[in-house]
Scaffold this motif. Sequence first.
Motif, PDB file in Angstrom:
ATOM      1  N   GLY A 152       2.324   1.903  -3.468  1.00 18.12           N
ATOM      2  CA  GLY A 152       1.398   2.129  -4.568  1.00 18.12           C
ATOM      3  C   GLY A 152       0.944   0.909  -5.338  1.00 18.12           C
ATOM      4  N   PRO A 211       2.925   0.689 -10.021  1.00 17.88           N
ATOM      5  CA  PRO A 211       2.723   1.513  -8.828  1.00 17.88           C
ATOM      6  C   PRO A 211       2.072   2.835  -9.210  1.00 17.88           C
ATOM      7  N   ARG A 212       1.132   3.268  -8.392  1.00 16.57           N
ATOM      8  CA  ARG A 212       0.417   4.517  -8.670  1.00 16.57           C
ATOM      9  C   ARG A 212       1.301   5.695  -8.301  1.00 16.57           C
ATOM     10  N   PRO A 232      -7.563   6.366  -4.692  1.00 17.40           N
ATOM     11  CA  PRO A 232      -7.535   5.518  -5.877  1.00 17.40           C
ATOM     12  C   PRO A 232      -8.730   5.798  -6.784  1.00 17.40           C
ATOM     13  N   GLN A 275      -1.049   8.579  -4.832  1.00 17.77           N
ATOM     14  CA  GLN A 275      -1.531   7.587  -3.893  1.00 17.77           C
ATOM     15  C   GLN A 275      -2.553   8.156  -2.923  1.00 17.77           C
ATOM     16  N   TYR A 297      -2.783  -2.874  -8.090  1.00 23.27           N
ATOM     17  CA  TYR A 297      -2.262  -2.180  -9.263  1.00 23.27           C
ATOM     18  C   TYR A 297      -1.025  -2.910  -9.758  1.00 23.27           C
ATOM     19  N   GLU A 347       0.831  -1.195   0.000  1.00 23.87           N
ATOM     20  CA  GLU A 347       0.000   0.000   0.000  1.00 23.87           C
ATOM     21  C   GLU A 347       0.876   1.260   0.000  1.00 23.87           C
TER      22      GLU A 347
END
Length: 188
Positions: free
Chosen positions: A91, A115-116, A122, A119, A112, A88
């Motif tokens: 990401g 990786p986002r 979402p 963050q 995902y 988490e």
Amino acid sequence: MGTQNLSAPACAQPLNPRGITHINSKHTTRFTVVGNHLTQHRRLSLTAIGLACHIQSLPSGARVDIKTLAARFPEGETRVAAALRELETHGYLARIRERLPSGRFVTYTVSYNQPRADQSVPPVQPVQPVHRVQSGAQVPAAHPADQAPPPSPQQSASRDPAGDAAGDEPRAATVGEPGTSPPSAPPA
């Protein structure tokens, strides 16, 4: 001495005494593509990397709550919870808590495969709720009025950092690409 040894493979690869030698076969069914950014991540633990690979290999709707994962692997709830928090933080995972009208909480998990960058919240869209029937089959709800509203940013930000608070509903999972929708919880 001019005869060729016919028992030797035609394209034998030399072994590398200082490192790994890869013998790769092309997969045509039951495989998952995982990026090197995950498998060679320098800040993630080996447990988190392995858990991320496992989660990415699961179909949408599979359960990825702490208790289910701890029952599947020998690491135990504490290490699984820590690995989920790592994913988490970096990401690869988002856990969104939502309060039901009954007062109970459900947690939606979104995986995902990249990786986002952002963050904070979402990109999750609400979906039509699923009602359970006595036979165990699931059918979609009849009208849109039954749909749960999308979680507000305050609800999304109120994620449980420990990952598994007492009294929480079992966690549902949505595993897939960014922008996939979490399953709505059945009415209480």
